[in-house]
Scaffold this active site. Sequence first.
Site, short mmCIF file in Angstrom:
data_model
loop_
_atom_site.label_atom_id
_atom_site.label_comp_id
_atom_site.label_asym_id
_atom_site.label_seq_id
_atom_site.Cartn_x
_atom_site.Cartn_y
_atom_site.Cartn_z
N ASP A 1 29.57 45.06 75.91
CA ASP A 1 29.79 45.48 74.52
C ASP A 1 31.06 46.31 74.45
O ASP A 1 31.05 47.46 74.01
CB ASP A 1 28.57 46.28 74.05
CG ASP A 1 28.52 46.43 72.53
OD1 ASP A 1 29.22 45.66 71.85
OD2 ASP A 1 27.79 47.30 72.04
N LYS B 1 21.62 60.67 73.54
CA LYS B 1 21.34 59.49 72.71
C LYS B 1 19.84 59.38 72.49
O LYS B 1 19.06 59.43 73.45
CB LYS B 1 21.88 58.24 73.42
CG LYS B 1 21.72 56.96 72.64
CD LYS B 1 22.40 55.81 73.38
CE LYS B 1 22.29 54.50 72.64
NZ LYS B 1 22.99 53.40 73.38
#
Length: 500
Positions: free
Chosen positions: A285, A150
């Site tokens: 999330d 990422k």
Amino acid sequence: MLRDLRHALRLLAIARCFARHNALFPFELVPAARPLLTVLRPFTDPRAPGRPGERLAAALQELGPAFIKLGQSLATRADLLGDAICRDLALLQDKLPSFPAAEARRIVESELEAPLDELFASFEGEPVAAASIAQVHFAVSSEGAPLAVKILRPGIEQAIEADIDFFLWIAEWVERTQPPLRRYRPVANVLMLRTSTRREMDLRLEAAAAAELAENCAEDEGFRVPAVDWRRTAQRVVSFARVAGLRADDREALIAAGLDPDRILATSARVFFNQVFRDGFFHGDMHPGNMLVAEDGAVVALDFGIMGRLDLATRRNLALILLGFLTRDYVQVADVFFRIGMVPRDQDRATFTQACRAIGEPIFDRPLNEISFGRLLGQLLHVAEQFDMEAKPELLLLQKTMVVAEGVGRALNPNVNMWELAQPLVEEWMRANLGPEAQMREALADVVEAARLLPALVREANSLAESFALRQAPPPVRSVSPWWLAATLALGVALGLVLG
């Protein structure tokens, strides 16, 4: 002056975007913005597709990363926008066009301070996911381990800071000119958004959160967290073990793969309950894109940029509140809010209790699978704000997470409530943490803590007594330390801590 002019021009451009998507209704919340609405009406596209919440989400997505984060934050504010719009905003996904592979490679080499060829046997140029703040590339480490890498977007920190400053300017203007809206604490909410977003942009914190979650859930059967590759992790790059799987809300695909959606739902309910109540550290999330189901049926969590924490006292009080609603004991619910200071003592307790009853009665006698505890908590927090409750960011995050998690549960089986599956864990946790034995353990722990602090208290009291004696009288020929006075004082303080 320059800041005001810059942001005023930006406001016009943003309002034009909202008009194109026929999503100007948020401006109607601010009476002073009505002249702006009059100017923008001719630019409104009545043919814009979708429900109001979907049109608002589309406008926010077009405006970029910080606005996407703002929309996700507004998903908890049903008091402002209504339940239907908040449901659509809760599904707002940060999907943006990817940035070039050459730029991704440059960032990785700069952050990890080594050539790409030394770090990876292979590194795919085409990202597998591109979100508002970062994108993900598949790679294979030089040791042969498949990875998901990422990488933060170039310049994202500066872009986010500029947008947050714009939000802060709007919030300051609203608080100065719109007294009725001050109770929503717009400035405080923007500052909380700035804090959480800044944390997301340090990927070392995400790696640490993943490692902590993995440690907490190491014994939870059917749940996994990808391992962190710390050698290939820095502030703007984080590398995880690569995982494959199906989206947790794709019931048909799961059945086609020979997996049992009900078993996956039971695992998800158990893991979510354990994160919130057992550990007080939960994934904040949990939308379907961040939950994969592996081929063996295990739920695998992804993306740990947003995490929530609840201390034990908050968890106990939350359990008492939910229990109060289930048993229709609205006095207990109100007592919790007043006892811990969430609602100021100068507010009308009877009126607040009545407001709690107005929330709880509509759900009584309804089947458990029809009750959303996330929405119940959201309504309660919004009512409490009307009684000058100080905003609790961790509870707002929990409420949003509960709503999203319940949505995934309904996609897996609309006839089952995830909290119903977690009921045995709920009952066991309440016995362990709210019953008489728990109260005795807590009292004993207080006594032990007081005993641990006693020597330091004695030393401090002795020092204070000696200083006082030196200030009040000339030094005696023979100084005698008043040890008995210090010990008595320290013991009194310790007993007060235990018995108070």
